[in-house]
Design an enzyme around this catalytic site. Structure first.
Site, PDB file in Angstrom:
ATOM      1  N   CYS A 111      11.873  19.543 -18.043  1.00 49.71           N
ATOM      2  CA  CYS A 111      11.874  18.379 -18.960  1.00 49.71           C
ATOM      3  C   CYS A 111      10.815  18.466 -20.062  1.00 49.71           C
ATOM      4  O   CYS A 111      10.941  17.797 -21.090  1.00 49.71           O
ATOM      5  CB  CYS A 111      11.673  17.090 -18.173  1.00 49.71           C
ATOM      6  SG  CYS A 111      12.910  16.833 -16.903  1.00 49.71           S
ATOM      7  N   HIS A 249       8.438  10.871 -22.112  1.00 52.77           N
ATOM      8  CA  HIS A 249       9.607  11.358 -21.376  1.00 52.77           C
ATOM      9  C   HIS A 249      10.199  10.178 -20.607  1.00 52.77           C
ATOM     10  O   HIS A 249       9.463   9.329 -20.100  1.00 52.77           O
ATOM     11  CB  HIS A 249       9.189  12.461 -20.407  1.00 52.77           C
ATOM     12  CG  HIS A 249      10.329  12.995 -19.598  1.00 52.77           C
ATOM     13  ND1 HIS A 249      11.526  13.355 -20.166  1.00 52.77           N
ATOM     14  CD2 HIS A 249      10.467  13.194 -18.255  1.00 52.77           C
ATOM     15  CE1 HIS A 249      12.344  13.783 -19.215  1.00 52.77           C
ATOM     16  NE2 HIS A 249      11.730  13.677 -18.049  1.00 52.77           N
ATOM     17  N   ASN A 279      17.956  10.363 -18.060  1.00 54.76           N
ATOM     18  CA  ASN A 279      17.005  11.459 -18.241  1.00 54.76           C
ATOM     19  C   ASN A 279      17.755  12.683 -18.793  1.00 54.76           C
ATOM     20  O   ASN A 279      18.554  13.291 -18.084  1.00 54.76           O
ATOM     21  CB  ASN A 279      16.364  11.774 -16.877  1.00 54.76           C
ATOM     22  CG  ASN A 279      15.347  12.893 -16.948  1.00 54.76           C
ATOM     23  OD1 ASN A 279      15.214  13.563 -17.980  1.00 54.76           O
ATOM     24  ND2 ASN A 279      14.638  13.110 -15.857  1.00 54.76           N
TER      25      ASN A 279
END
Ligand code: UT7
Length: 366
Positions: A111, A249, A279
């Site tokens: 990520c 994030h 996500n």
């Protein structure tokens, strides 16, 4: 001193929307559970490959910067869901935008890949190796999802975004950053079935098993993102109060709220998109940045903070000074090919393909 200003930005979200209610029709879950535990209401499922998503985002970022693709000297593609391992994703983008013979490499820190890519591209500009760069964060997670595992299937989505960096004498772009990794905890977020460990062992590519200790990842995420924010701010002798907008994030709204609390930033200074996209791994931060710009939340000279974490367990935080321009110079006409399927139909086709292939192969020998 030389800096690397962000002068272009663009995102690409595939149009098919998968709601929590859609997921509840195929999994033992509810909209209420997903919203209350994560903040996610819907996410996107792509009908095209990863290169296509990354290319559209890149074309839009180049237009926003007013630069032709042929002028780009470096392409960094952050992802953990490559179309192919060889050749890499960045070389495909180089060909599509006509940037031969620009340097082109991929980065995979899960990520955090976009932000790690932002760091390396900024460093190469600041040290005079290149004059500009295109940095992409793009993920196509849906084909690798284990759609029978409710622990993970509700969390992720597909998407892409990109930024253009240009050499500048003004103190803009990344001013400070902290990069780190909790390697001892790497097994708590693992996707089995996506690498060489499984080659020629009867495991079908794309048939995955997710090892995912949600609560442990949650704790490490809060710890890593908060400490990285403190570190990056300290490098500049700044306080959280000096930050105009946090673009974090987006893995779980409760993680974002915990990081904001620990770093003493009020939630009205935090840009949240998780409700719309879930996500998207490395695409999450640059997509949120594009949305924040569109919403007028990034102003000329704004000081932004971008904390992130991901598999590895990697973590980081970047402090970024925005430049004078918050509107694109041009708007690209590049778009995705049309899609006539719902998100559930795309997933069901993917499952049917896996089932057909599984019938012809041996049982995975994990
Ligand atoms: O970018 C990096 C990616 N990783 C992450 O972001 C993960 C970070 N972790 C998290 O976001 C949270 O830990 C989760 C959202 C994954 C889980 O939330 P939680 O509050 O930690 O829930 P839990 O794992 O403690 O599960 C609570 C209950 C369990 O049932 P029991 O054992 O209490 O009966 C689970 O089986 O909720 C159940 N559960 C679900 N129920 C309905 C787990 N997933 C679901 C689901 N729908 N999708």
């Amino acid at each position: 001193m030389t800096y690397a200003a962000i002068t272009g930005w663009g995102k690409c979200l595939p149009p098919a929307i998968l709601t929590n209610h859609d997921l509840a029709s195929m999994l033992d879950t509810t909209d209420e559970w997903v919203v209350s535990r994560t903040g996610i209401r819907e996410r996107r499922i792509s009908h095209v490959g990863l290169e296509e998503l990354g290319y559209v985002a890149a074309a839009r970022a180049l237009a926003a910067a007013g630069l032709p693709g042929s002028s780009i000297e470096l392409i960094v593609f952050g992802t953990c869901s490559h179309d192919d391992q060889v050749p890499n994703m960045a070389s495909g983008i180089q060909r599509r935008i006509g940037a031969q013979p620009a340097a082109a490499y991929d980065i995979n820190t899960a990520c955090t890949s976009f932000l790690y890519g932002l760091s390396t591209a900024t460093a190469l500009i600041r040290t005079g190796v290149v004059r500009n760069a295109l940095v992409i964060g793009a993920e196509l997670i849906s084909p690798f999802m284990d759609w029978s595992d409710r622990d993970v299937a509700v969390l992720f989505g597909d998407g892409a975004a990109a930024v253009v960096l240009e050499k500048s004498d003004e103190p803009q772009g990344v001013l400070a950053q902290k990069l780190g990794c909790y390697g001892e905890s790497r097994e708590i977020l693992r996707v089995q079935g996506m690498g060489g460990l499984y080659a020629n062992r009867g495991v079908l590519y794309g048939v995955t098993r997710w090892q995912f200790e949600g609560q442990e990842i949650f704790k490490r995420a809060v710890q890593g993102m908060s400490s990285a924010c403190d570190d990056a701010l300290a490098q500049l002798n700044l306080k959280a109060d000096d930050i105009d907008l946090v673009v974090p994030h987006q893995a779980n709204l409760r993680i974002i709220e915990a990081v904001a609390k620990r770093t003493h930033v009020p939630m009205d200074k935090v840009y949240v998109t998780i409700q719309d996209y879930g996500n998207m791994s490395s695409a999450t931060v640059p997509v949120a940045l594009c949305d924040a710009l569109e919403a007028g939340r990034v102003l000329p000279g704004s000081l932004l903070m971008m904390p992130s974490f991901g598999g590895g367990l990697s973590f980081c935080a970047h402090v970024v000074r925005w430049g004078a321009r918050t509107k694109p110079i041009q708007v690209s006409s590049v778009d995705l090919p049309p899609n006539d399927r719902t998100a559930l139909e795309i997933i069901r086709e993917c499952l049917a393909r896996k089932q057909r292939a599984s019938a012809e192969a041996a049982t995975p020998a994990w």
